[in-house]
Design an enzyme around this catalytic site. Structure first.
Site, PDB file in Angstrom:
ATOM      1  CG  HIS A  32      -0.215   0.237   2.524  1.00  0.00           C
ATOM      2  ND1 HIS A  32       0.535  -0.748   3.143  1.00  0.00           N
ATOM      3  CD2 HIS A  32      -0.120   1.326   3.336  1.00  0.00           C
ATOM      4  CE1 HIS A  32       1.045  -0.272   4.273  1.00  0.00           C
ATOM      5  NE2 HIS A  32       0.674   0.987   4.414  1.00  0.00           N
ATOM      6  CG  HIS A  35      11.678  14.914  -8.810  1.00  0.00           C
ATOM      7  ND1 HIS A  35      11.247  16.221  -8.943  1.00  0.00           N
ATOM      8  CD2 HIS A  35      12.127  14.813  -7.530  1.00  0.00           C
ATOM      9  CE1 HIS A  35      11.435  16.872  -7.802  1.00  0.00           C
ATOM     10  NE2 HIS A  35      11.971  16.039  -6.935  1.00  0.00           N
ATOM     11  CE1 TYR A  93      30.499  16.145  11.223  1.00  0.00           C
ATOM     12  CE2 TYR A  93      29.596  15.324   9.155  1.00  0.00           C
ATOM     13  CZ  TYR A  93      30.365  16.240   9.851  1.00  0.00           C
ATOM     14  OH  TYR A  93      30.990  17.256   9.177  1.00  0.00           O
ATOM     15  CG  PHE A 135      22.531   3.267  12.236  1.00  0.00           C
ATOM     16  CD1 PHE A 135      21.382   3.205  13.002  1.00  0.00           C
ATOM     17  CD2 PHE A 135      23.173   2.091  11.893  1.00  0.00           C
ATOM     18  CE1 PHE A 135      20.884   1.983  13.428  1.00  0.00           C
ATOM     19  CE2 PHE A 135      22.679   0.862  12.311  1.00  0.00           C
ATOM     20  CZ  PHE A 135      21.534   0.803  13.079  1.00  0.00           C
ATOM     21  CG  MET A 136      20.882   8.823   7.463  1.00  0.00           C
ATOM     22  SD  MET A 136      22.299   9.638   6.648  1.00  0.00           S
ATOM     23  CE  MET A 136      22.099   8.993   4.965  1.00  0.00           C
ATOM     24  CB  VAL A 137      22.934   8.406  14.270  1.00  0.00           C
ATOM     25  CG1 VAL A 137      21.753   7.425  14.220  1.00  0.00           C
ATOM     26  CG2 VAL A 137      24.218   7.702  13.799  1.00  0.00           C
TER      27      VAL A 137
HETATM   28  O1  LIG Z   1      31.445   6.234  13.634  1.00  0.00           O
HETATM   29  P1  LIG Z   1      30.562   5.110  14.095  1.00  0.00           P
HETATM   30  O2  LIG Z   1      30.117   5.252  15.521  1.00  0.00           O
HETATM   31  O3  LIG Z   1      31.122   3.760  13.786  1.00  0.00           O
HETATM   32  O4  LIG Z   1      29.255   5.223  13.171  1.00  0.00           O
HETATM   33  C1  LIG Z   1      28.055   5.823  13.546  1.00  0.00           C
HETATM   34  O5  LIG Z   1      28.147   7.243  13.596  1.00  0.00           O
HETATM   35  C2  LIG Z   1      28.458   7.906  12.374  1.00  0.00           C
HETATM   36  C3  LIG Z   1      28.420   9.399  12.617  1.00  0.00           C
HETATM   37  O6  LIG Z   1      27.150   9.849  13.015  1.00  0.00           O
HETATM   38  C4  LIG Z   1      27.503   7.489  11.253  1.00  0.00           C
HETATM   39  O7  LIG Z   1      27.952   8.008  10.020  1.00  0.00           O
HETATM   40  C5  LIG Z   1      27.389   5.969  11.131  1.00  0.00           C
HETATM   41  O8  LIG Z   1      26.379   5.652  10.179  1.00  0.00           O
HETATM   42  C6  LIG Z   1      27.024   5.402  12.502  1.00  0.00           C
HETATM   43  O9  LIG Z   1      26.925   3.993  12.431  1.00  0.00           O
END
Ligand SMILES: O=P(O)(O)O[C@H]1O[C@H](CO)[C@@H](O)[C@H](O)[C@H]1O
Ligand SMILES: O=P(O)(O)O[C@H]1O[C@H](CO)[C@@H](O)[C@H](O)[C@H]1O
Lengths: 351, 351
Positions: free
Chosen positions: A166, A299, A319, A315-317
């Protein structure tokens, strides 16, 4: 210092659709991964489950019973994030505390009566049917609302809470952040260069070839030069068109075909039902239907989270959230991998 | 239509630090959840594991042996996303294909010699030691680089691949997207109003009270009016200061104390080690050390992903990625829950 090699040397690339940069550090793919591993996506989904509110004949949260539909099926989201009648908040007493009313509608559209099928496994004619309904919805809701966001969250990893195939449509009385940015960037480019940005971009990518994943007579899929997600793609028309409802019947047919080819490659990459969020961006609607929107080009964005395998995601975490998005392989490397994958789905391949 | 009630009626709120809006649809908390459930965070972590490259005495990927450190420990990231010597890419041949060199350094800082401890369980004096090191690093790296991003990814859910308590520092020769936005927004506010945005904001929040989580003589933690993540917080100083190294010894002490209080509440919310990404934003450094940066106010962002319980997170997916961020409870509701939690950690509470 050695010569610049984009697969070895960190660099930043500019995203002209968002006026932002991405950090590309290709050699980070080499680092060992000891972090979170995702659950492999669920293998068995029953074709029909009378307790699944998205199935034909099932009863939904509000007590309504679904028809015995045999193609697509549209209904109002039972837990809508937007409603047509939200009252106006009062006038703000301070510029740091600004609120506005959010009015709109949220709809759900099932692609198929079966729960155990996905777009890449559907027939081209069935996918075309989905496209026709999206275009119809855009016209219906676009008559009132300036933005109609059509999107699909696919897979549990993308917060999808129901395996039945969906998409969703959220229409709002405001232009959300992302399309507002895309509108500004495309408008400025058109003003400066006299050509729609994404029309020029498609032309360039067809010549340069290295980021092309699939193409046909009307459409092109690339890993954009500025991709942030590892296997992110951008689906572009070859001719200038503003909105989904501008597509001819043939263009809908060829769109269905290229979607099937792209999504089959995605599934073949790690031999799983590939998770992603995707959605359409076209010229704003509502009162802007009457305005000159020549700077826009229709697009679709595909944002898949996986990085290395069916269970290791990007992971977009830290940084990325606080500073800037960062990727671990180049867009050219991602495009090459996708391009070289077979166009026959791993599930239907004769052994 | 009824009177506007922010806990019942959808609305959008303006984020003046990012010039973006967030969609607030409080009643979405009521919807049933049948989607992905996270693994509960790992309970047992050995205090010392000689095979963990972050532990005292352990050997890292590059063969170097860590000292037998007894407080914090700083080293170069063995898989850096930024390096000091990246060569210059050539000049771009088209405005849609822009690349620049990315030069910088990536460091890792362990908070404590033990792997089975986290900031909220550390002593205030130990947290103060972390703050002192952060400030030192900012001075060292800020002498060369315009942006020094100090951040912590905590928990497997936030892509953290090592349970040993640590933060990272990525310094770059460019101003990344997020600080660039924060710089522009604060600069415009200061030009228009003559007062630093976040200094005025803190003053307002102290008066309004409803979004305050904890405060002390020098600091304030609020769920910002424009929070996107369910339990996101913003840590603000009461006085105007540009960078971490501007803090007096007393202010570092009171910062350590308020961090411990906030993080204890976070852990107490669902009685787990609460995952988040956090980081510091202060005035840019490098060549901007010499410029007037009065529009800046130092602050820290905490972005925790959990929504309803220790295993149900908020997914920022389709609509959020393609259109606009959306939240399922109001910032005031989140602040009230956090404010009412005990300040004694659930793990150290006498039964
Ligand atoms: O550097 P690490 O802890 O291995 O990696 C982690 O933090 C980074 C910075 O936010 C990210 O780019 C990675 O995707 C995440 O897994
Ligand atoms: O509406 P759903 O599918 O239940 O919910 C999913 O998509 C929404 C729109 O992207 C998100 O806000 C939710 O966090 C996500 O779980």
């Amino acid at each position: 210092t050695p010569d610049f090699d984009q697969t070895e040397h960190q660099h930043i690339r500019y995203n002209p659709l968002r006026d932002m940069w991405v950090l590309v550090s290709a050699h980070r793919m080499k680092r060992p991964w000891k972090g979170q591993v995702e659950k492999p996506s669920e293998e068995y989904v029953p074709r029909h489950d009378p307790s699944n509110p998205l199935c034909p004949g099932a009863t939904r949260a509000n007590g309504m019973v679904n028809p015995e539909y045999d193609s697509t099926f549209l209904f109002d989201n039972d837990f809508p994030a937007l409603q047509p009648d939200a009252p106006e908040p009062g006038v703000s007493d301070h510029s740091l505390f600004q609120t506005k009313a959010a009015k709109g509608v949220c709809k759900v559209m099932c692609f198929h009566p079966w729960s155990d099928i996905t777009l890449p496994l559907m027939q081209v004619s069935e996918i075309k049917n989905v496209i026709d309904k999206w275009a119809e919805l855009l016209v219906d809701l676009g008559a009132t609302y300036p933005w109609v966001q059509i999107f699909e969250n696919k897979g549990a990893m993308m917060g999808c809470s129901n395996p039945h195939p969906h998409s969703q449509v959220w229409a709002s009385n405001f232009l959300p952040n992302e399309p507002r940015l895309a509108d500004r960037c495309q408008r400025e480019y058109y003003r400066d260069k006299g050509v729609p940005m994404l029309l020029e971009y498609a032309k360039q990518e067809i010549q340069r070839k290295e980021r092309v994943v699939v193409e046909n007579e009307d459409w092109l899929v690339v890993v954009p030069y500025w991709a942030t997600w590892p296997f992110q793609t951008l689906l572009l028309p070859r001719r200038h068109m503003l909105r989904l409802n501008d597509l001819s019947n043939e263009e809908r047919q060829s769109l269905a075909s290229i979607m099937k080819r792209l999504l089959t490659k995605y599934d073949n990459l790690f031999e799983i039902s590939f998770p992603y969020s995707m959605g359409w961006h076209g010229a704003p609607t509502g009162h802007q239907l009457a305005e000159d929107m020549s700077h826009w080009q229709l697009h679709a964005h595909y944002y898949p989270p996986l990085l290395r395998s069916s269970t290791i995601r990007k992971f977009m975490v830290g940084y990325e959230m606080l500073a800037q998005e960062q990727r671990d392989l180049t867009p050219e490397q991602a495009a090459e991998r996708l391009r070289n994958l077979p166009e026959e789905h791993y599930k239907t391949k004769a052994d």
